[in-house]
Scaffold this motif. Structure first.
Motif, PDB file in Angstrom:
ATOM      1  N   UNK A 101      26.146 -34.631  -0.873  1.00 37.36           N
ATOM      2  CA  UNK A 101      26.653 -35.868  -1.453  1.00 37.36           C
ATOM      3  C   UNK A 101      28.059 -36.212  -0.961  1.00 37.36           C
ATOM      4  N   UNK A 102      29.010 -35.324  -1.189  1.00 35.12           N
ATOM      5  CA  UNK A 102      30.400 -35.649  -0.813  1.00 35.12           C
ATOM      6  C   UNK A 102      30.709 -35.223   0.627  1.00 35.12           C
ATOM      7  N   UNK A 103      31.871 -35.648   1.117  1.00 31.13           N
ATOM      8  CA  UNK A 103      32.308 -35.255   2.466  1.00 31.13           C
ATOM      9  C   UNK A 103      32.458 -33.740   2.566  1.00 31.13           C
ATOM     10  N   UNK A 104      32.961 -33.104   1.506  1.00 31.52           N
ATOM     11  CA  UNK A 104      33.146 -31.647   1.559  1.00 31.52           C
ATOM     12  C   UNK A 104      31.803 -30.930   1.588  1.00 31.52           C
ATOM     13  N   UNK A 105      30.808 -31.462   0.844  1.00 30.78           N
ATOM     14  CA  UNK A 105      29.435 -30.909   0.915  1.00 30.78           C
ATOM     15  C   UNK A 105      28.906 -31.020   2.340  1.00 30.78           C
ATOM     16  N   UNK A 106      29.113 -32.210   2.904  1.00 31.29           N
ATOM     17  CA  UNK A 106      28.577 -32.482   4.247  1.00 31.29           C
ATOM     18  C   UNK A 106      29.242 -31.565   5.270  1.00 31.29           C
ATOM     19  N   UNK A 107      30.544 -31.364   5.115  1.00 25.71           N
ATOM     20  CA  UNK A 107      31.270 -30.477   6.032  1.00 25.71           C
ATOM     21  C   UNK A 107      30.692 -29.060   5.995  1.00 25.71           C
ATOM     22  N   UNK A 108      30.421 -28.570   4.771  1.00 28.97           N
ATOM     23  CA  UNK A 108      29.865 -27.220   4.625  1.00 28.97           C
ATOM     24  C   UNK A 108      28.510 -27.125   5.335  1.00 28.97           C
ATOM     25  N   UNK A 109      27.643 -28.114   5.092  1.00 35.33           N
ATOM     26  CA  UNK A 109      26.297 -28.092   5.682  1.00 35.33           C
ATOM     27  C   UNK A 109      26.361 -28.190   7.207  1.00 35.33           C
ATOM     28  N   UNK A 110      27.258 -29.015   7.716  1.00 35.91           N
ATOM     29  CA  UNK A 110      27.378 -29.164   9.181  1.00 35.91           C
ATOM     30  C   UNK A 110      27.913 -27.873   9.793  1.00 35.91           C
ATOM     31  N   UNK A 111      28.927 -27.291   9.146  1.00 32.07           N
ATOM     32  CA  UNK A 111      29.526 -26.077   9.689  1.00 32.07           C
ATOM     33  C   UNK A 111      28.496 -24.950   9.747  1.00 32.07           C
TER      34      UNK A 111
END
Ligand code: C5P
Length: 220
Positions: free
Chosen positions: A72-82
């Motif tokens: 949902x959030x940018x920080x969630x997305x960052x974790x998933x991408x990393x």
């Protein structure tokens, strides 16, 4: 084009728009529908790639042919991408990621009786996920960014794209104009793709599916 020209490749694609929580019931968001990212994911899977779709608040159904990670959030997305980018052959950052998030997420709903006639929100800069990926890129990996801008002047749009390319350090940047009716919610798109030197390597307009195929041709 051979049907399986992306066979054996792992492609991480982000799609949709992030929501930055303010309190338990509210968020700051954007109007990205996720259609272009979903079209890329569906087309890449059809061309034989293993696709990990990192989906942020999609307004359209996700393809059944991909591995789906919901964020949902940018920080969630960052974790998933990393977590997924390390062994990816290509990462396509089609999601509209919020540049800022509320500095604090309130535990309780903000009440207008407490805030009065005006309310000031303090925002904190989100990490630039794409720039981070570019800084840690493994050899041979292809990184694609998107630049959605509201400028109508095509030359200015390109100049903004070239500046963004330099800032982000990605291999390709897909520049498109967005506005109240164009780009985000539309089924069609009009894009110019810049390579890392800032040269236009592709101009495409049409359905988001046809634009997706042209972008994938570059990666292939
Ligand atoms: O700087 P701007 O938001 O216009 O850049 C857009 C590109 O950068 C998109 O590919 C988007 O997914 C990515 N982005 C990011 N992290 C952010 C903001 C945008 O990776 N915090």
């Amino acid at each position: 084009r051979p049907q399986s020209d992306l066979a054996g490749k792992r492609i991480v694609i982000t799609a949709g728009g992030t929501r930055e929580p303010l309190d338990p019931v509210r968020f700051l968001g954007n109007r990205s529908s996720g259609k272009q990212g979903v079209a890329l994911a569906e087309s890449a899977a059809a061309r034989g790639a293993t696709v990990i779709l990192i989906a942020a608040n999609l307004e359209v159904p996700a393809p059944t042919t991909v591995q789906l990670l919901l964020v949902s959030s940018a920080l969630d997305l960052e974790r998933a991408v990393t977590e997924t980018a390390a062994d990816a052959d290509a990462v396509i950052m089609a999601a509209a990621v919020a540049d800022y998030r509320p500095a604090t997420v309130r535990a309780d709903k903000i009440k207008k009786d407490d805030t009065g006639d005006s309310l000031v929100l303090e925002l904190t800069r989100n990490p630039d996920i794409l720039a981070g990926l570019a800084a840690g890129k493994k050899p041979g990996q292809v990184l694609i960014g998107f630049a959605a801008e509201t400028e109508t002047d095509p030359d200015l749009l390109l100049a903004l794209g070239r500046a963004k390319l330099a800032r982000k350090g990605c291999d390709f940047l897909v520049v498109n104009r967005v506005g109240w009716s164009e780009g985000f919610a539309s089924d069609r798109n009009e894009v110019r793709v810049l390579d890392s030197a800032g040269d236009i390597v592709c101009e495409a307009s049409g359905t988001k599916m046809s634009v997706a195929q042209r972008i994938l041709d570059l990666i292939a």
